[in-house]
Design a protein around this motif. Sequence first.
Motif, PDB file in Angstrom:
ATOM      1  N   LEU A  96       0.618  -0.852  -0.285  1.00 44.92           N
ATOM      2  CA  LEU A  96      -0.339  -0.636   0.384  1.00 44.92           C
ATOM      3  C   LEU A  96       1.025   1.190  -0.015  1.00 44.92           C
ATOM      4  N   ILE A  97       0.617   2.030  -1.131  1.00 45.54           N
ATOM      5  CA  ILE A  97       1.518   3.200  -1.071  1.00 45.54           C
ATOM      6  C   ILE A  97       0.509   4.329  -1.420  1.00 45.54           C
ATOM      7  N   TYR A  98       1.154   5.938  -0.563  1.00 46.74           N
ATOM      8  CA  TYR A  98       0.764   7.395  -0.851  1.00 46.74           C
ATOM      9  C   TYR A  98       1.293   7.924  -1.774  1.00 46.74           C
ATOM     10  N   VAL A  99       0.273   8.691  -2.654  1.00 44.26           N
ATOM     11  CA  VAL A  99       0.666   9.855  -3.568  1.00 44.26           C
ATOM     12  C   VAL A  99       0.031  10.849  -3.503  1.00 44.26           C
ATOM     13  N   ASP A 100       1.343  11.682  -3.888  1.00 45.99           N
ATOM     14  CA  ASP A 100       0.726  13.514  -3.843  1.00 45.99           C
ATOM     15  C   ASP A 100       0.107  13.207  -4.750  1.00 45.99           C
ATOM     16  N   PRO A 101      -1.159  14.197  -5.370  1.00 45.36           N
ATOM     17  CA  PRO A 101      -1.666  14.026  -6.158  1.00 45.36           C
ATOM     18  C   PRO A 101      -1.069  14.583  -7.789  1.00 45.36           C
ATOM     19  N   ALA A 102      -0.369  15.991  -7.315  1.00 46.49           N
ATOM     20  CA  ALA A 102       0.089  16.601  -8.101  1.00 46.49           C
ATOM     21  C   ALA A 102       1.811  16.613  -8.200  1.00 46.49           C
ATOM     22  N   LYS A 103       2.337  15.682  -7.723  1.00 47.95           N
ATOM     23  CA  LYS A 103       3.572  15.411  -8.674  1.00 47.95           C
ATOM     24  C   LYS A 103       3.970  14.180  -8.614  1.00 47.95           C
ATOM     25  N   GLY A 104       2.653  13.254  -7.881  1.00 49.38           N
ATOM     26  CA  GLY A 104       3.109  11.463  -7.599  1.00 49.38           C
ATOM     27  C   GLY A 104       4.043  11.343  -7.246  1.00 49.38           C
ATOM     28  N   ARG A 105       4.842  11.750  -6.760  1.00 51.15           N
ATOM     29  CA  ARG A 105       5.718  11.152  -5.493  1.00 51.15           C
ATOM     30  C   ARG A 105       4.965  10.017  -4.706  1.00 51.15           C
ATOM     31  N   SER A 106       5.911   9.098  -4.133  1.00 45.80           N
ATOM     32  CA  SER A 106       4.291   7.716  -3.542  1.00 45.80           C
ATOM     33  C   SER A 106       5.333   8.186  -2.577  1.00 45.80           C
ATOM     34  N   LYS A 107       4.273   7.214  -0.987  1.00 43.06           N
ATOM     35  CA  LYS A 107       5.223   6.987  -0.152  1.00 43.06           C
ATOM     36  C   LYS A 107       5.250   5.765   0.105  1.00 43.06           C
ATOM     37  N   SER A 108       6.467   4.584   0.406  1.00 42.44           N
ATOM     38  CA  SER A 108       5.246   3.055   0.674  1.00 42.44           C
ATOM     39  C   SER A 108       4.880   3.137   2.352  1.00 42.44           C
ATOM     40  N   VAL A 109       3.244   3.347   2.631  1.00 40.02           N
ATOM     41  CA  VAL A 109       3.083   2.675   4.262  1.00 40.02           C
ATOM     42  C   VAL A 109       2.598   1.095   4.959  1.00 40.02           C
ATOM     43  N   LEU A 110       2.396   0.252   4.008  1.00 41.31           N
ATOM     44  CA  LEU A 110       3.196  -1.473   4.307  1.00 41.31           C
ATOM     45  C   LEU A 110       3.194  -2.249   3.481  1.00 41.31           C
ATOM     46  N   THR A 111       3.269  -3.135   4.143  1.00 38.52           N
ATOM     47  CA  THR A 111       3.533  -4.250   2.637  1.00 38.52           C
ATOM     48  C   THR A 111       2.309  -5.630   3.964  1.00 38.52           C
ATOM     49  N   GLU A 112       2.109  -6.512   2.697  1.00 37.88           N
ATOM     50  CA  GLU A 112       1.876  -8.014   3.397  1.00 37.88           C
ATOM     51  C   GLU A 112       2.258  -8.548   2.555  1.00 37.88           C
ATOM     52  N   THR A 113       2.804  -9.864   2.873  1.00 41.62           N
ATOM     53  CA  THR A 113       3.714 -11.121   2.059  1.00 41.62           C
ATOM     54  C   THR A 113       2.930 -12.597   3.110  1.00 41.62           C
ATOM     55  N   ASP A 114       2.705 -13.657   1.231  1.00 42.14           N
ATOM     56  CA  ASP A 114       2.103 -14.905   2.130  1.00 42.14           C
ATOM     57  C   ASP A 114       3.350 -15.332   1.133  1.00 42.14           C
ATOM     58  N   ASP A 115       3.749 -16.475   1.661  1.00 47.03           N
ATOM     59  CA  ASP A 115       4.394 -17.606   0.355  1.00 47.03           C
ATOM     60  C   ASP A 115       3.222 -18.425  -0.321  1.00 47.03           C
ATOM     61  N   ALA A 116       2.057 -18.333  -0.232  1.00 47.12           N
ATOM     62  CA  ALA A 116       1.002 -18.670  -0.953  1.00 47.12           C
ATOM     63  C   ALA A 116       0.153 -17.932  -1.798  1.00 47.12           C
ATOM     64  N   TRP A 117      -0.587 -17.205  -0.987  1.00 43.72           N
ATOM     65  CA  TRP A 117      -1.218 -15.916  -2.028  1.00 43.72           C
ATOM     66  C   TRP A 117      -1.635 -14.622  -1.350  1.00 43.72           C
ATOM     67  N   ILE A 118      -1.654 -14.244  -1.774  1.00 38.82           N
ATOM     68  CA  ILE A 118      -2.564 -12.795  -0.671  1.00 38.82           C
ATOM     69  C   ILE A 118      -3.827 -12.389  -1.719  1.00 38.82           C
ATOM     70  N   ASN A 119      -5.054 -12.890  -0.894  1.00 34.47           N
ATOM     71  CA  ASN A 119      -6.505 -12.168  -1.723  1.00 34.47           C
ATOM     72  C   ASN A 119      -6.441 -10.463  -2.095  1.00 34.47           C
ATOM     73  N   VAL A 120      -6.767 -10.409  -2.854  1.00 34.09           N
ATOM     74  CA  VAL A 120      -7.217  -8.592  -2.656  1.00 34.09           C
ATOM     75  C   VAL A 120      -8.224  -8.690  -2.223  1.00 34.09           C
ATOM     76  N   THR A 121      -8.786  -7.733  -1.702  1.00 35.37           N
ATOM     77  CA  THR A 121     -10.117  -7.278  -1.095  1.00 35.37           C
ATOM     78  C   THR A 121      -9.915  -5.588  -1.311  1.00 35.37           C
TER      79      THR A 121
END
Length: 402
Positions: free
Chosen positions: A263-288
């Motif tokens: 999950l990242i945040y983005v500044d709409p004026a400049k497009g610059r991003s910042k990482s917020v959190l990361t989920e990892t799973d060795d099998a599969w991640i369900n998108v919700t």
Amino acid sequence: SQTQWTPDGHISFFLSGDNGRDLWLFDTTSGDKQLLVSSDELKRIAPSPTQATKDERERTRRTRFGVAAYVWAPDGKSILFASAGQIIVYDIATKKTTVLAPSKTGVLDPKFSPDGKWVSFVYEHDIWVVPTAGGDEKQVTFGGHDLLLHGDLDWVYPEELGVRTGYHWSPDSAHIAFLEMDESPVPTYPITEEVSQHASVDLQRYPKSGDPNPKVRVGIVNIGSGATAWIDRAAEYIPRIQWANPTRLAIQLLDRAQEELELIYVDPAKGRSKSVLTETDDAWINVTNDLTFLEDGKQFLWTSERTGFRHIHLYSEQGELVRPLTQGDWQVNGIDGVDEDDRVYFTANIDNPIGRDLYRVKLDGKGRERVTKEKGTHRINMNPTASAYLDTYSSFTDTGWT
């Protein structure tokens, strides 16, 4: 079908009968039902998918993926229809229709801007806007064609990732965030139509296992200036885009193996991003669709299966875990809403492993209680303020809705 909450908290829906389908309004306070648009009028301004298009792929897209057949204006005074390939606004009080951007036919995915001043739509693989009051339409993305889609969707995103739209208005109606999809690396797959006397072949861009996916990136266009900022991150998939507030865009990035979701945040004026959190799973991640920003913008809700069961977690706006709101050997199906008392509504199988009920819990993780009463599987459609919900339920012995 096509049940929707109106801006003033009532329910509208199509009701099919012997003479076709009518659009009705249900008053959630009194229980009264009112005919909004008759079937005769709907046949003209909003035909059903089978009547609206002869293109089999477009019919399938509308029926299978639940493409909205009508959209309420933010002020609740008019309804937008686009199933005939044109943008038709129906005034409820006067029962008059107005065609916006009349020179454009075959438009897709029309929406009102949050302030109601614009109607946006996709035309020939680019995004356009037109004043709701009428006037000239304005193109806001450029260069779209059959292999470069702006705000338009390919096969992969609706089918595999549950994406229903390729662009999103900011809450202040100043920006539109959109997906750009470069289909040129994707191989074609022949689909033969053999029902007609003479067979035809439709070559669809379709990635089989191991084939290249479309190249995707996110652009943010300023409606006033026309300037577009491109985000500074790329990923194999970009399955979710939503606005946290007018000055912050939240984007989810997913790898090809679907083992890491960021999950990242983005500044709409400049497009610059910042990482917020990361989920990892060795099998599969369900998108919700569970990412929920709370009203003060200082916290958000997120569901994760990191414990082996899908549960709700409360985070600070910077991605720091505050607390889990649910936990145990049972599964949260999804977040349905948050009310004015900061109670989080969700469906889960706590009391019935093969069913689904609606529950609520406070933001401190306490006071969990079951809301639905009938035993079975409940599908919840909650209004935006979480003050009322439509419940469609079924069991081995009963079906119904309340």
